[in-house]
Scaffold this motif. Structure first.
Motif, PDB file in Angstrom:
ATOM      1  N   SER A 101      -3.658 -18.033   1.803  1.00 14.77           N
ATOM      2  CA  SER A 101      -4.671 -18.918   1.244  1.00 14.77           C
ATOM      3  C   SER A 101      -4.005 -20.250   0.938  1.00 14.77           C
ATOM      4  O   SER A 101      -2.796 -20.430   1.180  1.00 14.77           O
ATOM      5  CB  SER A 101      -5.300 -18.309  -0.014  1.00 14.77           C
ATOM      6  N   ALA A 102      -4.772 -21.186   0.403  1.00 17.55           N
ATOM      7  CA  ALA A 102      -4.223 -22.527   0.187  1.00 17.55           C
ATOM      8  C   ALA A 102      -4.942 -23.229  -0.951  1.00 17.55           C
ATOM      9  O   ALA A 102      -6.071 -22.891  -1.311  1.00 17.55           O
ATOM     10  CB  ALA A 102      -4.337 -23.358   1.472  1.00 17.55           C
ATOM     11  N   ASP A 132     -10.455 -17.261  -1.129  1.00 18.97           N
ATOM     12  CA  ASP A 132      -9.569 -16.097  -1.082  1.00 18.97           C
ATOM     13  C   ASP A 132      -8.251 -16.334  -1.805  1.00 18.97           C
ATOM     14  O   ASP A 132      -7.265 -15.631  -1.561  1.00 18.97           O
ATOM     15  CB  ASP A 132      -9.299 -15.693   0.367  1.00 18.97           C
ATOM     16  N   LEU A 133      -8.211 -17.302  -2.709  1.00 24.75           N
ATOM     17  CA  LEU A 133      -6.953 -17.649  -3.369  1.00 24.75           C
ATOM     18  C   LEU A 133      -6.450 -16.550  -4.297  1.00 24.75           C
ATOM     19  O   LEU A 133      -5.251 -16.229  -4.292  1.00 24.75           O
ATOM     20  CB  LEU A 133      -7.129 -18.953  -4.167  1.00 24.75           C
ATOM     21  N   LEU A 134      -7.315 -15.978  -5.123  1.00 22.18           N
ATOM     22  CA  LEU A 134      -6.851 -15.055  -6.172  1.00 22.18           C
ATOM     23  C   LEU A 134      -6.057 -13.866  -5.625  1.00 22.18           C
ATOM     24  O   LEU A 134      -4.954 -13.599  -6.121  1.00 22.18           O
ATOM     25  CB  LEU A 134      -8.036 -14.566  -7.009  1.00 22.18           C
ATOM     26  N   PRO A 135      -6.532 -13.129  -4.634  1.00 21.78           N
ATOM     27  CA  PRO A 135      -5.697 -12.013  -4.138  1.00 21.78           C
ATOM     28  C   PRO A 135      -4.408 -12.482  -3.488  1.00 21.78           C
ATOM     29  O   PRO A 135      -3.411 -11.758  -3.491  1.00 21.78           O
ATOM     30  CB  PRO A 135      -6.612 -11.301  -3.132  1.00 21.78           C
ATOM     31  N   ALA A 136      -4.383 -13.697  -2.965  1.00 23.85           N
ATOM     32  CA  ALA A 136      -3.170 -14.199  -2.312  1.00 23.85           C
ATOM     33  C   ALA A 136      -2.078 -14.537  -3.309  1.00 23.85           C
ATOM     34  O   ALA A 136      -0.895 -14.573  -2.948  1.00 23.85           O
ATOM     35  CB  ALA A 136      -3.495 -15.430  -1.461  1.00 23.85           C
ATOM     36  N   ILE A 137      -2.444 -14.809  -4.568  1.00 19.82           N
ATOM     37  CA  ILE A 137      -1.441 -15.139  -5.591  1.00 19.82           C
ATOM     38  C   ILE A 137      -1.394 -14.085  -6.694  1.00 19.82           C
ATOM     39  O   ILE A 137      -0.764 -14.295  -7.728  1.00 19.82           O
ATOM     40  CB  ILE A 137      -1.710 -16.530  -6.194  1.00 19.82           C
ATOM     41  N   ASN A 138      -2.077 -12.970  -6.484  1.00 23.77           N
ATOM     42  CA  ASN A 138      -2.102 -11.876  -7.468  1.00 23.77           C
ATOM     43  C   ASN A 138      -2.597 -12.363  -8.825  1.00 23.77           C
ATOM     44  O   ASN A 138      -2.043 -11.990  -9.868  1.00 23.77           O
ATOM     45  CB  ASN A 138      -0.717 -11.229  -7.609  1.00 23.77           C
ATOM     46  N   TRP A 146     -14.906 -16.026 -10.804  1.00 24.10           N
ATOM     47  CA  TRP A 146     -14.273 -16.893  -9.819  1.00 24.10           C
ATOM     48  C   TRP A 146     -15.347 -17.587  -8.972  1.00 24.10           C
ATOM     49  O   TRP A 146     -16.531 -17.246  -9.025  1.00 24.10           O
ATOM     50  CB  TRP A 146     -13.326 -16.073  -8.955  1.00 24.10           C
ATOM     51  N   LEU A 147     -14.925 -18.560  -8.216  1.00 27.03           N
ATOM     52  CA  LEU A 147     -15.828 -19.277  -7.333  1.00 27.03           C
ATOM     53  C   LEU A 147     -16.406 -18.336  -6.272  1.00 27.03           C
ATOM     54  O   LEU A 147     -15.726 -17.420  -5.798  1.00 27.03           O
ATOM     55  CB  LEU A 147     -15.084 -20.425  -6.644  1.00 27.03           C
ATOM     56  N   GLN A 230       1.356 -13.951   1.714  1.00 25.35           N
ATOM     57  CA  GLN A 230       1.843 -12.615   1.383  1.00 25.35           C
ATOM     58  C   GLN A 230       2.137 -11.861   2.676  1.00 25.35           C
ATOM     59  O   GLN A 230       1.384 -11.959   3.646  1.00 25.35           O
ATOM     60  CB  GLN A 230       0.814 -11.832   0.570  1.00 25.35           C
ATOM     61  N   SER A 231       3.237 -11.102   2.664  1.00 26.57           N
ATOM     62  CA  SER A 231       3.600 -10.306   3.831  1.00 26.57           C
ATOM     63  C   SER A 231       4.144  -8.970   3.377  1.00 26.57           C
ATOM     64  O   SER A 231       4.324  -8.728   2.179  1.00 26.57           O
ATOM     65  CB  SER A 231       4.658 -11.046   4.656  1.00 26.57           C
TER      66      SER A 231
END
Length: 400
Positions: A101-102, A132-138, A146-147, A230-231
């Motif tokens: 995400s970004a 999709d930011l929140l799951p990408a940064i935990n 959220w938005l 995330q990987s």
């Protein structure tokens, strides 16, 4: 033909003789088995409880984002480096990448009121954020929500934990209009507040607006500023190596990728420390159990000299006497190993459940416990069985 050639025992006969001592001396056998049981149970407990604790710790560290990378354009460049608009999609095609995400800096100021200094943004950053930011940064929402695909097109914002404090907003009503903040010349409604993100303090100090709303109200050009990737944890370093060429093929040197989080190094160091602890404690537990069985078998030989002398007088060979006591030692240790393994598993599972940890009983320690019990029985029974076999009928009966 000698007597030794005519007197033979089948393996079942030998097992029956070995178990005879356990059946006729139940109290002694129970106490002896208890000794090896405690040793094996200790081995299971001291490996399973740290393993459960380790699993809980690993889960907490993973939740912090140990598998997350950040990619940004080289700072302090004039003109500034703009990451391609398509970079998120390009990174998502990397095999080991699970999420991407970004966010983008809109270079606007946020104020609590239009009466405050227009140049004072309270040290906060206004970021355009993808849905999709929140799951990408935990990250997770602490208050509000959220938005969404609907709200991200309108002037709504979600505040980081520090941003909410600095703007004096501590709650978001479930119904009715929420508090508002002024971003540039547009009023935005606060719809949520994020929980703290320990590994991403920049998010805590940010005001997050929808990607579409930023383009419409804040003159956002669509170029991301920071990519969060995330990987698979084992592939973090490999993904980090290919990110610059993937994000900006024309100028990969203009892309900087963060090193894996220090929490990842701490996680791996913790795994190594626990492994060393397991081996040391297991060795001590087995040693204690082995000494107990050996002591029991030596005493058993001393107590049963009359039985040994009588059997020798009736034609039992040295190898049969030796096999009898060795079988008894192995049977005693195996019984203790089975009971000890069961007790250890139950104790470890109960302790882990009480603390809310995952129940982890290493299969290697369970198998090693049973195999170790058999090995301990063999080693502990060698000397007593040889001592019993060396006794002549006359000597055994005379000293009985």
């Amino acid at each position: 033909m000698t007597r030794e050639d005519t007197v033979r025992l089948t393996p079942l006969d030998l097992l029956g003789l070995g178990l005879l001592g356990l059946r006729t001396r139940k109290t002694r056998a129970a106490l002896s088995a208890l000794g090896i049981s405690i040793g094996i149970a200790t081995m299971i407990v001291v490996t399973a409880i740290p393993a459960s604790s380790q699993a809980a710790l690993m889960r907490e560290l993973s939740a912090l984002g140990t598998n997350t990378l950040q990619a940004v354009g080289t700072p302090n460049q004039d003109p500034p480096v703009l990451l391609p608009k398509e970079s998120v999609g390009m990174v998502a095609r990397i095999g080991p990448v699970t999420r991407v995400s970004a966010v983008a800096n809109t270079h606007t100021l946020v104020r609590r009121s239009d009466r405050t200094d227009p140049q004072d943004g309270s040290g906060l950053t206004v970021l355009a954020a993808r849905l999709d930011l929140l799951p990408a940064i935990n990250a997770r929402v602490h208050i509000g929500h959220w938005l969404t695909a609907t709200t991200e097109r309108f002037p709504t914002v979600v505040l980081g934990s520090v941003a909410a404090t600095r703007l004096g907003i501590g709650d978001v009503p479930r119904s009715g209009p929420g508090p508002q903040v002024l971003i540039g010349r547009t009023w935005f409604t606060v719809i949520g507040i994020l929980a703290a993100t320990p590994l991403l303090p920049d998010i805590d100090r940010s005001v997050l607006v929808g990607w579409s709303a930023a383009g419409e109200h804040l003159n956002f050009d669509g170029h991301p500023t920071v990519l969060y990737v995330q990987s698979w944890e084992a592939s973090v370093e490999a993904v980090r190596a290919v990110l610059p060429q993937t994000i900006y093929p024309e100028q990969p040197g203009q892309v900087q990728v963060s090193r894996p989080s220090d929490a990842l190094a701490a996680k791996r160091a913790t795994e190594n420390a626990f492994s060393a602890l397991f081996l040391g404690l297991a060795a001590v537990a087995l040693l204690v159990g082995g000494i107990g069985v050996a002591n029991t078998m030596v005493v058993s030989v001393l107590e049963r000299r009359s039985e040994i002398g009588l059997r020798r007088a009736l034609g039992a060979t040295r190898s049969q006497i030796r096999g009898q006591f060795l079988t008894e030692s192995v049977a005693l240790a195996t019984l203790g190993g089975i009971v000890g393994t069961a007790l250890g598993v139950l104790a470890a599972a109960g302790y882990a459940a009480y603390h809310g940890w995952p129940v982890v009983v290493p299969l290697t320690s369970t198998v090693a416990g049973l195999a170790g019990a058999v090995l301990v029985g063999v080693l502990a029974g060698v000397y007593p069985s040889m001592r019993a076999a060396r006794l002549t009928p006359t000597e055994a009966l005379a000293t009985a």
